[in-house]
Design a protein around this motif. Structure first.
Motif, mmCIF file in Angstrom:
data_model
loop_
_atom_site.group_PDB
_atom_site.id
_atom_site.type_symbol
_atom_site.label_atom_id
_atom_site.label_comp_id
_atom_site.label_asym_id
_atom_site.label_seq_id
_atom_site.Cartn_x
_atom_site.Cartn_y
_atom_site.Cartn_z
ATOM 1 N N PHE B 36 -18.675 9.917 3.118
ATOM 2 C CA PHE B 36 -18.187 11.071 2.370
ATOM 3 C C PHE B 36 -19.361 11.835 1.770
ATOM 4 N N ALA B 37 -20.378 11.111 1.352
ATOM 5 C CA ALA B 37 -21.576 11.760 0.825
ATOM 6 C C ALA B 37 -22.274 12.550 1.932
ATOM 7 N N PHE B 38 -22.423 11.926 3.097
ATOM 8 C CA PHE B 38 -23.093 12.602 4.206
ATOM 9 C C PHE B 38 -22.378 13.902 4.559
ATOM 10 N N ALA B 39 -21.054 13.870 4.512
ATOM 11 C CA ALA B 39 -20.276 15.059 4.850
ATOM 12 C C ALA B 39 -20.643 16.223 3.934
ATOM 13 N N ARG B 40 -20.929 15.899 2.679
ATOM 14 C CA ARG B 40 -21.299 16.963 1.743
ATOM 15 C C ARG B 40 -22.743 17.403 1.937
ATOM 16 N N LEU B 41 -23.606 16.465 2.304
ATOM 17 C CA LEU B 41 -25.022 16.777 2.470
ATOM 18 C C LEU B 41 -25.297 17.507 3.778
ATOM 19 N N ALA B 52 -21.807 14.405 -7.002
ATOM 20 C CA ALA B 52 -20.955 13.723 -7.977
ATOM 21 C C ALA B 52 -19.585 14.405 -8.043
ATOM 22 N N ALA B 53 -19.603 15.740 -8.105
ATOM 23 C CA ALA B 53 -18.344 16.477 -8.161
ATOM 24 C C ALA B 53 -17.538 16.265 -6.887
ATOM 25 N N HIS B 54 -18.218 16.289 -5.748
ATOM 26 C CA HIS B 54 -17.545 16.126 -4.463
ATOM 27 C C HIS B 54 -16.879 14.765 -4.347
ATOM 28 N N LEU B 55 -17.548 13.740 -4.864
ATOM 29 C CA LEU B 55 -17.026 12.380 -4.736
ATOM 30 C C LEU B 55 -16.120 11.995 -5.904
ATOM 31 N N GLY B 56 -16.124 12.809 -6.948
ATOM 32 C CA GLY B 56 -15.299 12.484 -8.105
ATOM 33 C C GLY B 56 -15.828 11.320 -8.922
ATOM 34 N N VAL B 57 -17.146 11.190 -9.001
ATOM 35 C CA VAL B 57 -17.757 10.137 -9.823
ATOM 36 C C VAL B 57 -18.752 10.784 -10.783
ATOM 37 N N THR B 58 -19.338 9.978 -11.663
ATOM 38 C CA THR B 58 -20.341 10.505 -12.587
ATOM 39 C C THR B 58 -21.624 10.838 -11.839
ATOM 40 N N LYS B 59 -22.451 11.657 -12.463
ATOM 41 C CA LYS B 59 -23.715 12.005 -11.806
ATOM 42 C C LYS B 59 -24.637 10.799 -11.709
ATOM 43 N N ARG B 100 -23.283 11.807 13.044
ATOM 44 C CA ARG B 100 -22.716 11.999 14.381
ATOM 45 C C ARG B 100 -21.927 10.763 14.818
ATOM 46 N N ALA B 101 -22.473 9.580 14.497
ATOM 47 C CA ALA B 101 -21.780 8.331 14.849
ATOM 48 C C ALA B 101 -20.402 8.278 14.181
ATOM 49 N N ALA B 102 -20.350 8.718 12.935
ATOM 50 C CA ALA B 102 -19.076 8.710 12.210
ATOM 51 C C ALA B 102 -18.096 9.684 12.870
ATOM 52 N N GLU B 103 -18.612 10.843 13.280
ATOM 53 C CA GLU B 103 -17.736 11.820 13.935
ATOM 54 C C GLU B 103 -17.209 11.284 15.258
ATOM 55 N N GLU B 104 -18.075 10.609 15.988
ATOM 56 C CA GLU B 104 -17.633 10.006 17.248
ATOM 57 C C GLU B 104 -16.553 8.969 17.003
ATOM 58 N N ALA B 105 -16.790 8.122 16.008
ATOM 59 C CA ALA B 105 -15.818 7.069 15.704
ATOM 60 C C ALA B 105 -14.486 7.678 15.291
ATOM 61 N N ALA B 106 -14.548 8.741 14.485
ATOM 62 C CA ALA B 106 -13.315 9.409 14.055
ATOM 63 C C ALA B 106 -12.590 10.001 15.265
ATOM 64 N N ALA B 107 -13.368 10.624 16.163
ATOM 65 C CA ALA B 107 -12.759 11.238 17.340
ATOM 66 C C ALA B 107 -12.086 10.179 18.211
ATOM 67 N N GLU B 108 -12.693 8.993 18.244
ATOM 68 C CA GLU B 108 -12.137 7.897 19.029
ATOM 69 C C GLU B 108 -10.760 7.505 18.486
ATOM 70 N N VAL B 109 -10.669 7.403 17.168
ATOM 71 C CA VAL B 109 -9.391 7.033 16.556
ATOM 72 C C VAL B 109 -8.351 8.120 16.810
ATOM 73 N N VAL B 110 -8.748 9.363 16.631
ATOM 74 C CA VAL B 110 -7.819 10.471 16.847
ATOM 75 C C VAL B 110 -7.388 10.494 18.315
#
Lengths: 142, 142
Positions: B36-41, B52-59, B100-110
DNA sequence: CTATATGGTCAAGCTACTTGACTAGTTCGT
DNA sequence: ACGAACTAGTCAAGTAGCTTGACCATATAG
């Protein structure tokens, strides 16, 4: 927005809103995880080991969670009718009330979706998700 | 099965499967939260406070997470071009590879969902979820 | 009837978070 | 332009919810 990202965003939001709704109904001392536990306990009770499998955690963690909901008055441990080693964990009246509160809160959120999507699309959503939902443990999202 | 329960079950399963896929692709030292962090970065980097705001945690929590992914070689801290107090966190090559690996894995599930539901229904699912997805932080499911 | 498996507990430890206090730099008001 | 208030980030300490490991009591299989 990618399907997987949308799904995770909606799920996170849903969890949060259900929790808010439950808190708003006066159950201020529980976390979302407890709701998942209640869902497993609701029909006829369950053992701590059942609960552990359902939540995808160790039996020690499940046992600690049971300690907590017993201490807070949501459930009680009874001797298991068929196995003297085991205890059957069942919801108390308060536990049931809280479960109903969670269901109401969930229905409220789904109702808001119906305003955005229409009844038909919500039905289709439920149908599709029901067909891809896994049988295994209900895990926290991460 | 209720809509909300199905949604949460699918989300938990999805998170778990994406994580498994990422691990299978050789990134064994990260957790779903990092994704989730990588997605924001990913697009142009972000500050720790943004994260912090994106993840809903403290800074502080976000900063600790950044420490970790920097230490493991997925990102680096650069001076912020416009604010001397801030640091711009950007992905390294390894960070991009993992994303990219995460996107591939997600695409596999979908893809597996498409086998169960058909392409049209998957499109409808994405469409519906996209319309009810919140703008706020992407929280862990509980 | 012994051996192994299972339900549960006790104890200790770890990790990802929190709150609180602080420094360095930026922005706003006058 | 200058002091007050705000914001980015860090340091330190504490906490909650989980883990692993060792153990007892009961159940089941050979």
């Amino acid at each position: 927005m990618a399907l997987s990202a949308a799904l995770l965003a909606v799920a996170g939001d849903l969890t949060h809103r259900i929790n808010d709704g439950v808190v708003a109904r006066g159950f201020t001392d529980i976390r979302p995880a407890h709701g998942f536990a209640f869902a497993r306990l609701a029909p006829d009770g369950a053992t701590a080991t059942d609960l552990a499998a359902h939540l995808g955690v160790t039996k020690q963690a499940a046992s600690q969670l049971v300690d907590e909901i017993v201490r807070k008055g949501y459930a009680e441990r009874r001797p298991h009718p068929e196995d003297a080693r085991a205890r059957l964990i069942v919801l108390t009246g308060r536990g049931w009330a809280c479960t109903r509160a969670a269901e109401e809160a969930a229905a409220e959120v789904v109702g808001r979706w119906a305003e955005l999507l229409g009844e038909g699309e919500v039905r289709a959503l439920r149908e599709s998700l029901g067909r891809i939902a896994p049988y295994g443990p209900i895990r926290p999202a991460w």
